[in-house]
Design a protein around this motif. Structure first.
Motif, PDB file in Angstrom:
ATOM      1  N   THR A  32       0.816  -1.216   0.000  1.00  0.00           N
ATOM      2  CA  THR A  32       0.000   0.000   0.000  1.00  0.00           C
ATOM      3  C   THR A  32       0.848   1.263   0.000  1.00  0.00           C
ATOM      4  O   THR A  32       0.324   2.361  -0.194  1.00  0.00           O
ATOM      5  CB  THR A  32      -0.920   0.019   1.230  1.00  0.00           C
ATOM      6  OG1 THR A  32      -0.125  -0.168   2.418  1.00  0.00           O
ATOM      7  CG2 THR A  32      -1.971  -1.080   1.143  1.00  0.00           C
ATOM      8  N   VAL A  33       2.165   1.099   0.212  1.00  0.00           N
ATOM      9  CA  VAL A  33       3.084   2.246   0.284  1.00  0.00           C
ATOM     10  C   VAL A  33       4.035   2.283  -0.905  1.00  0.00           C
ATOM     11  O   VAL A  33       4.283   3.359  -1.466  1.00  0.00           O
ATOM     12  CB  VAL A  33       3.899   2.206   1.602  1.00  0.00           C
ATOM     13  CG1 VAL A  33       4.985   3.289   1.619  1.00  0.00           C
ATOM     14  CG2 VAL A  33       2.968   2.361   2.799  1.00  0.00           C
ATOM     15  N   ARG A  34       4.579   1.143  -1.326  1.00  0.00           N
ATOM     16  CA  ARG A  34       5.642   1.116  -2.332  1.00  0.00           C
ATOM     17  C   ARG A  34       5.200   1.724  -3.659  1.00  0.00           C
ATOM     18  O   ARG A  34       4.118   1.424  -4.160  1.00  0.00           O
ATOM     19  CB  ARG A  34       6.118  -0.326  -2.573  1.00  0.00           C
ATOM     20  CG  ARG A  34       6.703  -0.987  -1.343  1.00  0.00           C
ATOM     21  CD  ARG A  34       7.518  -2.219  -1.701  1.00  0.00           C
ATOM     22  NE  ARG A  34       6.803  -3.270  -2.364  1.00  0.00           N
ATOM     23  CZ  ARG A  34       6.250  -4.318  -1.749  1.00  0.00           C
ATOM     24  NH1 ARG A  34       6.311  -4.420  -0.425  1.00  0.00           N
ATOM     25  NH2 ARG A  34       5.647  -5.263  -2.440  1.00  0.00           N
ATOM     26  N   TRP A  35       6.066   2.538  -4.249  1.00  0.00           N
ATOM     27  CA  TRP A  35       5.673   3.234  -5.485  1.00  0.00           C
ATOM     28  C   TRP A  35       5.414   2.261  -6.626  1.00  0.00           C
ATOM     29  O   TRP A  35       4.532   2.510  -7.462  1.00  0.00           O
ATOM     30  CB  TRP A  35       6.696   4.298  -5.872  1.00  0.00           C
ATOM     31  CG  TRP A  35       8.067   3.848  -6.295  1.00  0.00           C
ATOM     32  CD1 TRP A  35       9.190   3.781  -5.519  1.00  0.00           C
ATOM     33  CD2 TRP A  35       8.480   3.461  -7.617  1.00  0.00           C
ATOM     34  NE1 TRP A  35      10.269   3.352  -6.256  1.00  0.00           N
ATOM     35  CE2 TRP A  35       9.868   3.160  -7.549  1.00  0.00           C
ATOM     36  CE3 TRP A  35       7.826   3.328  -8.847  1.00  0.00           C
ATOM     37  CZ2 TRP A  35      10.603   2.738  -8.668  1.00  0.00           C
ATOM     38  CZ3 TRP A  35       8.542   2.910  -9.961  1.00  0.00           C
ATOM     39  CH2 TRP A  35       9.921   2.618  -9.864  1.00  0.00           C
ATOM     40  N   THR A  36       6.150   1.169  -6.676  1.00  0.00           N
ATOM     41  CA  THR A  36       5.919   0.198  -7.752  1.00  0.00           C
ATOM     42  C   THR A  36       4.528  -0.429  -7.626  1.00  0.00           C
ATOM     43  O   THR A  36       3.832  -0.636  -8.629  1.00  0.00           O
ATOM     44  CB  THR A  36       6.994  -0.896  -7.730  1.00  0.00           C
ATOM     45  OG1 THR A  36       7.134  -1.392  -6.383  1.00  0.00           O
ATOM     46  CG2 THR A  36       8.339  -0.355  -8.200  1.00  0.00           C
ATOM     47  N   GLY A 167       8.912  16.375  -5.470  1.00  0.00           N
ATOM     48  CA  GLY A 167       8.537  16.551  -4.068  1.00  0.00           C
ATOM     49  C   GLY A 167       8.596  15.273  -3.254  1.00  0.00           C
ATOM     50  O   GLY A 167       7.763  15.040  -2.373  1.00  0.00           O
ATOM     51  N   VAL A 168       9.602  14.443  -3.539  1.00  0.00           N
ATOM     52  CA  VAL A 168       9.740  13.141  -2.862  1.00  0.00           C
ATOM     53  C   VAL A 168      10.381  13.347  -1.490  1.00  0.00           C
ATOM     54  O   VAL A 168      11.542  13.760  -1.391  1.00  0.00           O
ATOM     55  CB  VAL A 168      10.583  12.173  -3.709  1.00  0.00           C
ATOM     56  CG1 VAL A 168      10.809  10.861  -2.960  1.00  0.00           C
ATOM     57  CG2 VAL A 168       9.916  11.920  -5.055  1.00  0.00           C
ATOM     58  N   ALA A 186       5.407   7.787  -7.021  1.00  0.00           N
ATOM     59  CA  ALA A 186       4.451   7.064  -7.859  1.00  0.00           C
ATOM     60  C   ALA A 186       3.684   8.023  -8.757  1.00  0.00           C
ATOM     61  O   ALA A 186       3.453   7.736  -9.942  1.00  0.00           O
ATOM     62  CB  ALA A 186       3.481   6.262  -6.989  1.00  0.00           C
ATOM     63  N   GLU A 187       3.293   9.172  -8.215  1.00  0.00           N
ATOM     64  CA  GLU A 187       2.556  10.147  -9.020  1.00  0.00           C
ATOM     65  C   GLU A 187       3.439  10.733 -10.116  1.00  0.00           C
ATOM     66  O   GLU A 187       3.010  10.883 -11.260  1.00  0.00           O
ATOM     67  CB  GLU A 187       2.018  11.257  -8.116  1.00  0.00           C
ATOM     68  CG  GLU A 187       1.230  12.344  -8.825  1.00  0.00           C
ATOM     69  CD  GLU A 187      -0.060  11.842  -9.480  1.00  0.00           C
ATOM     70  OE1 GLU A 187      -0.657  12.610 -10.254  1.00  0.00           O
ATOM     71  OE2 GLU A 187      -0.463  10.675  -9.233  1.00  0.00           O
ATOM     72  N   GLY A 188       4.693  11.037  -9.786  1.00  0.00           N
ATOM     73  CA  GLY A 188       5.615  11.537 -10.796  1.00  0.00           C
ATOM     74  C   GLY A 188       5.871  10.521 -11.886  1.00  0.00           C
ATOM     75  O   GLY A 188       5.922  10.852 -13.077  1.00  0.00           O
ATOM     76  N   MET A 189       5.997   9.252 -11.497  1.00  0.00           N
ATOM     77  CA  MET A 189       6.210   8.191 -12.473  1.00  0.00           C
ATOM     78  C   MET A 189       4.991   8.019 -13.368  1.00  0.00           C
ATOM     79  O   MET A 189       5.112   7.830 -14.583  1.00  0.00           O
ATOM     80  CB  MET A 189       6.524   6.874 -11.764  1.00  0.00           C
ATOM     81  CG  MET A 189       7.962   6.729 -11.314  1.00  0.00           C
ATOM     82  SD  MET A 189       9.113   6.621 -12.716  1.00  0.00           S
ATOM     83  CE  MET A 189       8.448   5.222 -13.589  1.00  0.00           C
TER      84      MET A 189
END
Length: 202
Positions: A32-36, A167-168, A186-189
């Motif tokens: 629920t946290v990891r960007w992938t 903004g990471v 995740a949002e930037g990706m």
């Protein structure tokens, strides 16, 4: 359902693996946290090839193993984010040396994948002072890395993104993403990938 265009392999270090800096045994943040995993929830088919402590590969066999993963995943895009460990573990950290290592690695990889797979080079967010980082030279070179990588990407004709503009947030150690940092990354990706493969092309 997996759709054309959204299969990606993410090749990186602990920030791709999803390392939780509060863990002493190499543990990961939950999905629920990891960007992938957040990208997967947004509809991308993600193969996570993050590894704690990974530096930019130097040997052709390492590029070969990544190539095998790309083929198995039938990936259309490979995302590469490395360089932080090279700076942390080098007695004389240098953004230029990291970029030279990355250029050699990308050249080996692109010999094999350029015909069927896009390459996206990500400059990691600059480090900050913290439990793992107290060297001003490391901090400066980590800030300079994005400019070196951008020039490299232009030279090689690969896609580029600077995660330092997303903004990471970083955790107390000054290196690893916080939970907020994973969401921001995740949002930037997502936005970057949609520029490479527009949603209408899925």
């Amino acid at each position: 359902m997996t759709t054309v265009g959204n299969r990606i392999v993410c090749f990186g270090d602990s920030n791709t693996y999803g390392y939780d800096p509060r863990s002493y045994l190499g543990g990961r943040y939950p999905e629920t946290v990891r960007w992938t995993a957040l990208l997967e929830a947004a509809g991308w088919a993600v193969t996570n090839e993050g590894e704690n402590g990974r530096r930019i590969p130097k040997r052709r066999q390492e590029a070969g193993r990544l190539l095998q993963t790309i083929h198995r995943a039938k990936a259309e895009t490979v995302v590469i984010m490395l360089g932080s460990n090279d700076l942390l573990q080098c007695p004389a950290p240098s953004a230029e040396i990291c970029s030279e290592r990355m250029e050699r690695f990308l050249a080996m990889l692109m010999e094999e994948v350029s015909a069927f797979c896009k390459v996206l080079l990500i400059a990691p967010p600059p480090m900050k002072l913290g439990a793992w980082v107290n060297d001003s030279e490391v901090l400066e070179e980590s800030r300079r890395l994005a400019g070196c990588y951008e020039a490299l990407a232009q030279r090689l004709g690969v896609y580029f993104a600077n995660a330092g503009t997303w903004g990471v947030g970083l955790a107390f150690d000054g290196v690893h993403f916080s939970e907020q940092g994973h969401r921001a990354f995740a949002e930037g990706m997502r936005k970057t990938l949609e520029l490479i493969v527009p949603p209408g092309a899925y």
